[in-house]
Design an enzyme around this catalytic site. Structure first.
Site, PDB file in Angstrom:
ATOM      1  N   GLY A   1      26.052  60.583  43.642  1.00 36.84           N
ATOM      2  CA  GLY A   1      24.880  60.749  42.804  1.00 36.84           C
ATOM      3  C   GLY A   1      23.759  61.500  43.498  1.00 36.84           C
ATOM      4  N   CYS A   2      22.526  61.029  43.307  1.00 41.53           N
ATOM      5  CA  CYS A   2      21.352  61.736  43.810  1.00 41.53           C
ATOM      6  C   CYS A   2      21.325  61.849  45.328  1.00 41.53           C
ATOM      7  CB  CYS A   2      20.084  61.030  43.337  1.00 41.53           C
ATOM      8  SG  CYS A   2      19.858  61.051  41.546  1.00 41.53           S
ATOM      9  N   VAL A   3      22.009  60.965  46.021  1.00 45.68           N
ATOM     10  CA  VAL A   3      21.973  60.989  47.490  1.00 45.68           C
ATOM     11  C   VAL A   3      22.851  62.087  48.074  1.00 45.68           C
ATOM     12  CG1 VAL A   3      23.911  59.455  48.074  1.00 45.68           C
ATOM     13  CG2 VAL A   3      21.837  59.381  49.453  1.00 45.68           C
ATOM     14  N   ALA A   4      23.688  62.728  47.262  1.00 48.45           N
ATOM     15  CA  ALA A   4      24.736  63.606  47.788  1.00 48.45           C
ATOM     16  C   ALA A   4      24.211  64.878  48.426  1.00 48.45           C
ATOM     17  CB  ALA A   4      25.741  63.951  46.684  1.00 48.45           C
TER      18      ALA A   4
ATOM     19  N   MET B   1      18.103  58.967  47.945  1.00 54.58           N
ATOM     20  CA  MET B   1      18.682  57.662  47.615  1.00 54.58           C
ATOM     21  C   MET B   1      19.633  57.825  46.447  1.00 54.58           C
ATOM     22  SD  MET B   1      15.050  55.666  47.974  1.00 54.58           S
ATOM     23  CE  MET B   1      14.208  57.167  47.444  1.00 54.58           C
TER      24      MET B   1
END
Length: 360
Positions: A138-141, A347
């Site tokens: 998700g957004c942490v990638a 995160m």
């Protein structure tokens, strides 16, 4: 050390003011008047003024079923991915044949063969290029992808690695879901892609002798991953017949405010850096409440996240691609003093945080 020699972000051609997107979501989701009032309040308080979308606005009402959404994802993702990679390679003064490893990431569509495999021939990647497609971070990638490039290049210091992120969040819109989670997601997330090129220390030293411009990019000093136990239901997807349904816990900002600070300060302290020493905070734009929680948790100065707020306003939350866009903006608009430390953080589902310590 690993050096980031290029970061390039791209956006779809279709750009709309937030108010137009609000009306489209209300119409496409067939919300009753009361729910539309809530939708309008949520969109107005999101901090987003405009977003780029993969499709023209009038096409979203016709998207029906997971298959149609995913077909649209693959078509648009290949175009944006190609442009992102080619732009990063051009910026680095490299060709696709120079790339030894590709890490590609998306959490808004599924492709098998994966995106980088479908792009290989178009871009001119070598037949023996190593490929690692990633789904689920998700957004942490974006931050985690840079960290994994660094891990690889520590063991292969003479090589070049590429990170590609493509996120088409608008294609996950759920028309039959009037939940607050879906309304918030529909207010924040936009579409975009980004690519970053990094080189190992031996390749970097060789390039330095040739005066390559990428030497102005930051070095990756160290990375850290942190998974918060018992938080699996706070952020992510559930998957149904119509595709991805957002999981977004209301207490997520509280968790960030309570638990992020010790993780960040501990990581910095392990490398003899204090928060006050950091000259650039490259932070993923999770949303206004999350950004306020990050600022409070780490005790940041008022302007520390200014480029993050600017990105959120201008293009929305691009999931994993956002932190790469903000890194690009940092390099272009506010390059920190040479030799000073920076921190890139994001995160994502897990719930987790990824930290990348930079030296400019």
């Amino acid at each position: 050390m690993t050096r980031i020699v290029a970061v390039h972000g791209v956006l779809p051609a279709y750009r709309y003011p937030q108010g137009e997107i609000t009306r489209m979501v209300g119409s496409a989701c067939r919300l009753p008047r009361g729910d539309r009032d809530v939708l309008e309040r949520v969109h107005a308080s999101s901090g987003v003024t405009a977003r780029h979308l993969a499709l023209p606005l009038d096409r979203y009402a016709d998207l029906d079923g997971f298959g149609a959404r995913n077909d649209a994802f693959v078509r648009a993702a290949l175009e944006l991915g190609r442009d992102a990679v080619q732009g990063a390679l051009d910026q680095a003064g490299l060709t696709a044949a120079d790339v030894d490893l590709v890490v590609s990431t998306s959490v808004t569509g599924i492709a098998a063969p994966s995106l980088e495999a479908r792009l290989a021939a178009r871009l001119g990647l070598r037949a023996d290029v190593k490929r690692v497609p990633v789904f689920g971070l998700g957004c942490v990638a974006g931050a985690a992808g840079l960290a994994r490039l660094h891990d690889y290049l520590l063991g292969h210091p003479e090589e070049t690695a590429l990170l590609l992120s493509v996120e088409l969040c608008s294609l996950t819109l759920q028309r039959a879901d009037a939940s607050m989670q879906n309304l918030v997601a529909g207010a924040l997330f936009g579409d975009g892609a980004a690519a970053a090129v990094a080189v190992g220390s031996r390749r970097d030293a060789r390039d330095a002798q040739g005066g390559r411009d990428g030497r102005n990019g930051p070095e990756i000093v160290a990375t850290r991953s942190h998974l918060f136990p018992g938080t699996e239901d706070l952020l992510g997807w559930t998957i149904g017949d119509t595709g991805f349904h957002i999981m977004l816990g209301a207490d997520l900002p509280d968790l960030v405010q309570r638990q992020l600070g010790p993780v960040v300060h501990g990581f910095l302290a392990d490398h003899e850096v204090k928060a006050g020493d950091v000259t650039a905070w490259v932070c993923h734009p999770g949303g206004p409440k999350v950004l306020d929680a990050v600022r409070d948790a780490v005790d940041l100065p008022a302007r520390a996240l200014e480029l993050t707020w600017r990105s959120l306003a201008e293009v929305g939350n691009l999931s994993s691609a956002s932190v790469l866009h903000i890194l690009r903006d940092t390099l272009a608009l506010r390059p920190p003093p040479p030799g000073s430390p920076g921190l890139l953080l994001a995160m994502g589902p897990g719930f987790c945080v990824e930290l990348v310590l930079l030296r400019w």
